[in-house]
Design an enzyme around this catalytic site. Structure first.
Site, PDB file in Angstrom:
ATOM      1  N   HIS A   1     -15.044   3.853  10.336  1.00  0.00           N
ATOM      2  CA  HIS A   1     -15.389   3.092   9.136  1.00  0.00           C
ATOM      3  C   HIS A   1     -14.696   3.648   7.902  1.00  0.00           C
ATOM      4  O   HIS A   1     -14.601   4.862   7.733  1.00  0.00           O
ATOM      5  CB  HIS A   1     -16.905   3.113   8.914  1.00  0.00           C
ATOM      6  CG  HIS A   1     -17.685   2.423   9.986  1.00  0.00           C
ATOM      7  ND1 HIS A   1     -17.952   3.025  11.199  1.00  0.00           N
ATOM      8  CD2 HIS A   1     -18.225   1.182  10.044  1.00  0.00           C
ATOM      9  CE1 HIS A   1     -18.639   2.174  11.956  1.00  0.00           C
ATOM     10  NE2 HIS A   1     -18.814   1.055  11.276  1.00  0.00           N
TER      11      HIS A   1
ATOM     12  N   ASP B   1     -13.691  -0.297  10.156  1.00  0.00           N
ATOM     13  CA  ASP B   1     -14.607  -1.360   9.742  1.00  0.00           C
ATOM     14  C   ASP B   1     -15.210  -1.156   8.348  1.00  0.00           C
ATOM     15  O   ASP B   1     -15.313  -0.037   7.853  1.00  0.00           O
ATOM     16  CB  ASP B   1     -15.769  -1.458  10.733  1.00  0.00           C
ATOM     17  CG  ASP B   1     -15.384  -2.135  12.032  1.00  0.00           C
ATOM     18  OD1 ASP B   1     -14.177  -2.166  12.351  1.00  0.00           O
ATOM     19  OD2 ASP B   1     -16.279  -2.616  12.741  1.00  0.00           O
TER      20      ASP B   1
END
Length: 284
Positions: free
Chosen positions: A254, A109
């Site tokens: 992430h 992400d």
């Protein structure tokens, strides 16, 4: 040495990028002490972390009172609405019932990051793994070549809003729609397929969010393994949490929003270890 030609297209991209970053910074400033900058964690835990001052200060998540500026000249992809869901996808087999029983899904992400995403892609190539990248539109627009490389490598691109505002569910239907629509446009403009998946910033959902996602043909996806790597808890903690994954789990990591070196270090050992356990990585 000859005179350098003016790069009007590059100048326009730079201006658009500065506009988006200025908007994000302004939104964070408007929040003052009442807001928080958080990564993608569950909406409940994100609120608790913010109250404890646990959020890293380099993540972007302004709960700004205004909308991001329009980026001119973007395509408007067509959308085929899907059924409105009452909850997001938490497990692989909730979305992919025919996936192997030993399937897990790695989701990445907040990128693309020009620094970290290419390193993540290199790792995924090394271990022949496909992942799902939930991209932020402002970053996608600034790093079109990275978006193209993600798609070329066979990974799936999901919509993660234009500017990652939190709390996302508190915004109006029109604001939510703009965040999603703009991201669809910049991903297509970068040369990638139209996303069919959407992950809400912070896992923050509401009936309005589900309705607007469905209107644009987006299936809402969440996760069930969260190593909180965005908070940089240390490589060992990230590794331990990811290695505890079970078949059917959706893993959250992430590549954008701050320093992701710990995430990279953890993935270097986690990816081969999970494959050695016999897990099959699938895209959502």
């Amino acid at each position: 040495m000859g005179m350098r030609r003016p790069d009007r297209a590059g100048d326009e991209r730079a201006v658009a990028r500065r506009q988006l970053l200025t908007w994000a910074a302004t939104g964070a400033a408007v929040l003052g002490a009442g807001g928080a900058l958080t990564g993608c964690s569950s909406s409940g835990s994100a609120s608790a972390d913010s109250a404890n001052g646990d959020s890293p200060n380099d993540s972007f998540s302004p709960a700004a009172p205004t909308d991001p500026p329009a980026v001119p000249g973007l395509p408007v992809p067509s959308a085929t609405p899907v059924g409105v869901r009452s909850k997001p996808v938490f497990k692989v087999h909730d979305l992919l019932p025919t996936a192997p029983s030993n399937a897990v899904a790695l989701t990445i992400d907040d990128g693309p990051s020009r620094l970290y995403t290419p390193q993540v892609l290199q790792l995924l190539r090394k271990y022949d793994i496909r992942a799902t990248f939930s991209v932020v539109g402002s970053e996608a627009h600034a790093n079109k070549d990275v978006i193209r490389q993600i798609a070329a490598d066979g990974h799936v691109l999901a919509n993660h809003t234009m500017t990652h505002p939190q709390p996302f569910s508190h915004r109006s239907a029109a604001q939510i729609r703009q965040q999603l629509t703009d991201t669809q446009s910049v991903v297509v403009d970068a040369g990638a397929p139209v996303p069919t998946l959407f992950r809400s910033p912070g896992g923050d959902w509401s009936p309005t969010v589900f309705q607007e996602a469905a209107r644009l043909g987006l299936t809402p996806i969440d996760w069930d393994v969260d190593p909180r790597d965005w908070a940089r808890p240390g490589v060992n903690k990230i590794t331990e949490k990811l290695l505890a994954a079970k078949p059917g789990d959706i893993l959250l990591c992430h590549d954008g929003g701050g320093d992701r070196s710990q995430t990279l270090d953890a993935l270097r050992s986690v990816l081969p270890a999970l494959k050695a356990k016999g897990y099959a990585f699938v895209t959502l």
